[in-house]
Design a protein around this motif. Structure first.
Motif, PDB file in Angstrom:
ATOM      1  N   SER A   1      -2.524  -4.880  -7.401  1.00  0.00           N
ATOM      2  CA  SER A   1      -3.897  -4.554  -7.046  1.00  0.00           C
ATOM      3  C   SER A   1      -4.020  -3.125  -6.526  1.00  0.00           C
ATOM      4  O   SER A   1      -4.939  -2.378  -6.907  1.00  0.00           O
ATOM      5  N   ASP A   2      -3.075  -2.719  -5.678  1.00  0.00           N
ATOM      6  CA  ASP A   2      -3.135  -1.369  -5.089  1.00  0.00           C
ATOM      7  C   ASP A   2      -2.868  -0.280  -6.129  1.00  0.00           C
ATOM      8  O   ASP A   2      -3.518   0.775  -6.119  1.00  0.00           O
TER       9      ASP A   2
ATOM     10  N   ALA B   1       2.386   1.833  -3.391  1.00  0.00           N
ATOM     11  CA  ALA B   1       1.407   2.411  -4.314  1.00  0.00           C
ATOM     12  C   ALA B   1       1.190   3.889  -4.016  1.00  0.00           C
ATOM     13  O   ALA B   1       1.037   4.715  -4.937  1.00  0.00           O
TER      14      ALA B   1
ATOM     15  N   ILE C   1      -4.932   2.266   3.509  1.00  0.00           N
ATOM     16  CA  ILE C   1      -5.271   0.898   3.101  1.00  0.00           C
ATOM     17  C   ILE C   1      -6.797   0.756   2.964  1.00  0.00           C
ATOM     18  O   ILE C   1      -7.298   0.149   2.019  1.00  0.00           O
TER      19      ILE C   1
ATOM     20  N   LEU D   1      -8.137   2.114  -0.288  1.00  0.00           N
ATOM     21  CA  LEU D   1      -7.886   1.289  -1.468  1.00  0.00           C
ATOM     22  C   LEU D   1      -8.992   0.263  -1.681  1.00  0.00           C
ATOM     23  O   LEU D   1      -9.172  -0.247  -2.790  1.00  0.00           O
ATOM     24  N   LYS D   2      -9.713  -0.041  -0.622  1.00  0.00           N
ATOM     25  CA  LYS D   2     -10.751  -1.062  -0.691  1.00  0.00           C
ATOM     26  C   LYS D   2     -12.124  -0.473  -0.974  1.00  0.00           C
ATOM     27  O   LYS D   2     -13.099  -1.190  -1.078  1.00  0.00           O
TER      28      LYS D   2
ATOM     29  N   ALA E   1       0.824  -1.208   0.000  1.00  0.00           N
ATOM     30  CA  ALA E   1       0.000   0.000   0.000  1.00  0.00           C
ATOM     31  C   ALA E   1       0.858   1.259   0.000  1.00  0.00           C
ATOM     32  O   ALA E   1       0.582   2.216  -0.741  1.00  0.00           O
TER      33      ALA E   1
END
Length: 420
Positions: free
Chosen positions: A191-192, A161, A416, A419-420, A158
């Motif tokens: 993914s991040d 990124a 974090i 990011l979700k 994270a």
């Protein structure tokens, strides 16, 4: 704790250390603790030396359960087979009930699954970050024997990124070590980055020991990325970055903490790393972390700037505290069951040194619990043996590594979550 308090603590620690010979001679037994750490690499030796420093402090304070502690150290060479063989020897020949290690997740995982869990030995790692351990523990396949004082790979991914976004990179290529740690890190960083709208032009695995990485680097270069993310260790990292630069790749690089190595800096050349930004987990800005830095400088004559040093200190001290709480001749599961008692948020605070260990012994002996205040703060393990942590950004300098910025635990967790 005030600066005066720090000095007093150091003075007390120094007095305790001068008593090591007398304390050891008064102990009529020896208890062993195993360690599988990469002493054959430049960044691994200080991790092992830090663990041994803890053992010296504890022995000077009277040892564990009345016995002098002997840390039996074996070199993992950052190689899974070597690490497993070393762990088997420690368990089968030396009879250890606690194993410190390893550093690489790719070494720690086979040790956990093929040695420590089957043998019912507690394993405490300072520096393994793969989220595969979290999954294994969640599936109840670690039998409560696994702990680590290093935050999961998710934090570094994270933060890596975040660096890419903050630097304005629109595209990034990823080179990663082809093992459990590297694969986990690569999946997470890809993914991040994509969650932030940053294009991942390539994600390429790097295997150990190849004579050349030209094919892999050429593949990573094909998309002409703005930056390169490096989830590698110094040996293959050096070779891959040299190939990258020789083929015209950008000097914009984002590095995992595994490359926080003077060997890597010197072999690549500082002149090529001016735009490289490293990430790492960090100790919180609390008195116990500051006290560790001063104590480390007093012992080793330098700042604890390498990867995993504070984590190694805490992993070793917590393991020995748990052994003290469990009592003489305790088994691995009995020791593991005491970890919560020595990291109890409601327990009596104890410092991370010999004096703190002696105080903890008294409290534990009376049936109480303690709150260990360590080099990485007040360590808390969740149900899977994981911890969380703040982060730092760093860069290479003429004299080692310089911190660029600090990201608090609240900031890390919030990012974090975003990011979700």
């Amino acid at each position: 704790m005030t600066q005066t308090g720090h000095k007093a603590l150091l003075g007390a620690s120094a007095v305790v250390l001068t008593m090591v010979a007398g304390a050891a001679s008064a102990q009529s037994c020896t208890t062993k603790i195993g360690a599988v750490l990469p002493t054959s690499v430049d960044w691994g030796r200080p991790i092992a030396e830090t663990a041994q420093f803890v053992v010296e402090q504890v022995n000077a304070a009277g040892g564990v359960a009345g016995c002098e502690v002997e840390m039996v150290l074996r070199d993992s060479q950052v190689d899974p087979k070597v690490g497993v063989d070393a762990a088997k020897a420690l368990v089968d020949l030396d009879g250890v009930q606690v194993l410190l290690g390893a550093v690489s997740s790719g070494v720690s995982m086979p040790i956990l699954t093929s040695v420590t869990v089957p043998s019912k030995v507690m394993q405490m790692s300072c520096c393994s970050s793969s989220t595969a351990f979290t999954q294994l523990a969640a599936e109840q396949k670690t039998d409560g024997l696994w702990f680590r004082t290093f935050a999961t790979t998710g934090v570094q991914a994270a933060v890596g990124a975040k660096v890419a976004a903050d630097e304005g990179y629109g595209s990034v290529a990823v080179l990663y070590k082809n093992d459990d740690w590297g694969q986990d890190l690569a999946n997470l960083i890809v993914s991040d980055l994509e969650a932030l709208g940053i294009e991942v032009t390539a994600s390429v695995a790097i295997n150990d020991g190849q004579p050349s990485y030209r094919a892999e680097v050429t593949s990573a270069l094909a998309g002409n990325p703005d930056a390169l993310y490096l989830g590698l260790y110094p040996n293959e990292g050096t070779a891959a970055v040299r190939e990258w630069l020789s083929l015209g790749g950008t000097q914009n690089m984002i590095m995992a903490n595994s490359l926080k190595s003077e060997e890597f800096r010197d072999n690549v050349g500082l002149q090529y790393l001016g735009s490289a930004i490293g990430t790492d987990t960090a100790s919180p800005r609390v008195d116990s972390a500051a006290a560790f830095v001063e104590m480390y400088k007093e012992k080793f004559g330098s700042e604890p700037s390498g990867p995993g040093l504070a984590n190694s200190y805490d992993a070793t001290m917590i393991a020995l505290l748990a052994m003290e709480a469990a009592g003489k001749d305790a088994t691995g599961p009995e020791i593991a069951a005491q970890v919560a008692r020595v990291t109890d948020p409601e327990g009596t605070p104890v410092t991370a040194d010999g004096e703190g260990f002696a105080k903890a012994r008294e409290i534990l002996g009376q049936g109480g619990s303690v709150m260990y205040q360590g080099a990485t703060g007040n360590v808390r393990f969740d149900a899977n043996g994981d911890v969380s942590a703040p982060a730092v950004l760093w860069s290479f300098a003429e004299e080692g590594v310089e911190e660029r910025s600090y990201i608090s635990l609240d900031e890390v967790d919030a990012f974090i979550a975003s990011l979700k």
